[in-house]
Design a protein around this motif. Sequence first.
Motif, short mmCIF file in Angstrom:
data_model
loop_
_atom_site.label_atom_id
_atom_site.label_comp_id
_atom_site.label_asym_id
_atom_site.label_seq_id
_atom_site.Cartn_x
_atom_site.Cartn_y
_atom_site.Cartn_z
N MET A 1 -5.22 44.02 26.32
CA MET A 1 -4.01 44.84 26.52
C MET A 1 -2.89 44.28 25.67
O MET A 1 -2.69 43.07 25.60
CB MET A 1 -3.62 44.83 28.01
N GLN A 2 -2.12 45.09 24.99
CA GLN A 2 -1.05 44.63 24.16
C GLN A 2 0.09 44.06 24.99
O GLN A 2 0.27 44.39 26.16
CB GLN A 2 -0.53 45.80 23.31
N GLY A 3 0.89 43.17 24.33
CA GLY A 3 1.96 42.49 25.06
C GLY A 3 2.95 43.44 25.69
O GLY A 3 3.39 43.24 26.81
N SER A 4 3.32 44.51 24.97
CA SER A 4 4.30 45.46 25.52
C SER A 4 3.76 46.17 26.74
O SER A 4 4.49 46.46 27.69
CB SER A 4 4.69 46.49 24.45
N GLN A 5 2.46 46.47 26.73
CA GLN A 5 1.86 47.13 27.90
C GLN A 5 1.85 46.19 29.09
O GLN A 5 2.10 46.60 30.23
CB GLN A 5 0.44 47.58 27.56
N CYS A 6 1.54 44.91 28.85
CA CYS A 6 1.56 43.93 29.94
C CYS A 6 2.96 43.84 30.55
O CYS A 6 3.13 43.79 31.77
CB CYS A 6 1.12 42.56 29.43
N MET A 7 3.96 43.80 29.66
CA MET A 7 5.34 43.71 30.15
C MET A 7 5.70 44.94 30.99
O MET A 7 6.35 44.83 32.03
CB MET A 7 6.30 43.60 28.97
N THR A 8 5.26 46.13 30.56
CA THR A 8 5.53 47.35 31.33
C THR A 8 4.93 47.29 32.72
O THR A 8 5.55 47.66 33.72
CB THR A 8 4.97 48.58 30.58
N VAL A 9 3.68 46.81 32.81
CA VAL A 9 3.01 46.69 34.10
C VAL A 9 3.74 45.71 35.00
O VAL A 9 3.98 45.96 36.18
CB VAL A 9 1.53 46.26 33.91
N LEU B 1 16.74 49.72 39.70
CA LEU B 1 15.41 49.34 40.20
C LEU B 1 14.84 50.42 41.10
O LEU B 1 13.69 50.83 40.97
CB LEU B 1 15.49 48.01 40.95
N ARG B 2 15.67 50.91 42.04
CA ARG B 2 15.19 51.90 42.98
C ARG B 2 14.84 53.21 42.28
O ARG B 2 13.84 53.85 42.57
CB ARG B 2 16.23 52.15 44.08
N LEU B 3 15.71 53.63 41.36
CA LEU B 3 15.46 54.88 40.66
C LEU B 3 14.19 54.80 39.83
O LEU B 3 13.35 55.71 39.86
CB LEU B 3 16.64 55.23 39.77
N ASN B 4 14.03 53.71 39.10
CA ASN B 4 12.84 53.60 38.27
C ASN B 4 11.57 53.64 39.10
O ASN B 4 10.59 54.27 38.73
CB ASN B 4 12.89 52.31 37.45
N ALA B 5 11.58 52.94 40.24
CA ALA B 5 10.38 52.91 41.08
C ALA B 5 10.09 54.26 41.69
O ALA B 5 8.96 54.75 41.65
CB ALA B 5 10.55 51.86 42.18
N SER B 6 11.11 54.91 42.28
CA SER B 6 10.87 56.17 42.97
C SER B 6 10.60 57.30 41.98
O SER B 6 9.75 58.17 42.24
CB SER B 6 12.06 56.52 43.87
N PHE C 1 12.31 61.00 31.70
CA PHE C 1 11.50 59.85 32.11
C PHE C 1 11.41 58.82 30.98
O PHE C 1 11.57 57.62 31.21
CB PHE C 1 10.09 60.30 32.51
N ARG C 2 11.16 59.30 29.78
CA ARG C 2 11.03 58.37 28.66
C ARG C 2 12.37 57.69 28.35
O ARG C 2 12.41 56.51 28.00
CB ARG C 2 10.52 59.12 27.43
N ALA C 3 13.46 58.44 28.52
CA ALA C 3 14.77 57.85 28.29
C ALA C 3 15.07 56.76 29.31
O ALA C 3 15.69 55.74 28.98
CB ALA C 3 15.84 58.94 28.34
N LEU C 4 14.63 56.95 30.55
CA LEU C 4 14.82 55.92 31.58
C LEU C 4 14.08 54.63 31.22
O LEU C 4 14.50 53.54 31.61
CB LEU C 4 14.35 56.44 32.94
N GLU C 5 13.00 54.77 30.49
CA GLU C 5 12.25 53.59 30.06
C GLU C 5 12.84 52.98 28.79
O GLU C 5 12.35 51.97 28.29
CB GLU C 5 10.79 53.98 29.79
N GLY C 6 13.89 53.64 28.27
CA GLY C 6 14.50 53.12 27.06
C GLY C 6 13.76 53.49 25.80
O GLY C 6 13.99 52.91 24.74
N VAL C 7 12.86 54.49 25.90
CA VAL C 7 12.07 54.88 24.74
C VAL C 7 12.92 55.69 23.76
O VAL C 7 12.89 55.46 22.56
CB VAL C 7 10.83 55.69 25.16
#
Length: 409
Positions: free
Chosen positions: A1-9, A63-68, A91-97
């Motif tokens: 798994m790539q580093g960025s994916q690990c960090m996302t998890v 934190l709460r918004l991202n999780a829910s 959704f993607r904008a919330l992830e900073g994409v």
Amino acid sequence: MQGSQCMTVVLALLTLGALKAYIDWSAVQPERQPTSRGVGTAWPPSPISAAEALDNEELGLSLRLNASLQLLRQNIPEASAFWNRRQHQIFRALEGVAGNASRWECGGDGGREAAAEIKDFSSYPVLYQRFLLHGDCRNYPLLVNQPAKCAGNRTFLLLAIKSVPGNFAARQAVRETWGREGNLGGLPVRTVFLLGSAQGSHEPDLRQLVEYESQLFRDVLMWDFEDTFFNLTLKDWLFLNWTVGHCPGARFILKGDDDVFINTPKVLGYLGSLDTHTAQTLYTGQVMANASPFRLRKSKYYVPESFYVGPYPAYAGGGGYVFSGRLVHRLLQVSQYIPFYPIDDVYTGLCFQGLGVHPQAHPDFQTFDIAEKDREDPCVHNKLLLVHRRSPQQTVRLWRQLGDAQLQC
């Protein structure tokens, strides 16, 4: 798994852990209770001020918004339909994409994007087109206000009744029956009617009459927008704003239409019996589960496939439902990240799902009416919390029958 994916998890797991800890903490906070539910008792005000409550709500919001919202994301298909595509952009904008997480600017790009991106836009019904062209307009002037409605911040139940300017008789029937304000069994009940300023471009202007009505009864909220079916979502959103500003301490909110019949004493008894955790996370009514959009053009609930695809979240029918006042501010926050949807109760369900709050079905909410043989029976209505639909005359008659000491059920 790539580093960025690990960090996302890892971040997702930490976010979910933080959300669980916050919910657990909220559920165990001490809360003052009434000494009894008898006549003469009063529900105590919140132990913290409204300003403190809002400050606490901001703590850990991201934190709460991202999780829910991740839970909501899993249930909305990523598709080419306009609304789906727009929601997943957020959704993607919330992830900073990419892009801004939310941007609701009246006259912004949203309406033009809809007209340009929806290939069959010209085939949409006119009111649908207008909804899309103005869907990012969320701020409308409040023409008639009731700033002192919840004075003292002791409201136990706030009845928020959707109406339209011309429904004078329906509002008066509510005032004379189940929507009468006061302290019922020591529990303060307040009522507001939610209106736009006009019912359509070819309808008479009733604003002066509504303003006079408001002066008499002090229970009308009227905003400067056209009061159409597709603007019910806007009406709900403006009401949330009003509640945060003018009635932040309301314990429970019952949102309903002006043609429902509500057994207010029974509703108060039900709400007063709830344990602390249930009371703080309540969203209940007649629940629609496994529902999907109507594709029949003649239906007022018609949703084109080019606008939205996928199932609906479970939601409480918009004829009448109850939710905790504690959730109002969070609903307003999460709605910043969910584009308006033309069916108001579906949009409310999306927002609650975005909070991770699931609707609880209650058998005594009957938003699709009851059997014809029972429609005039006061004993049947005595067992229900809410039923849809009743004329003003039926409402007055049923209420008088329920209050008759000679009634035997």
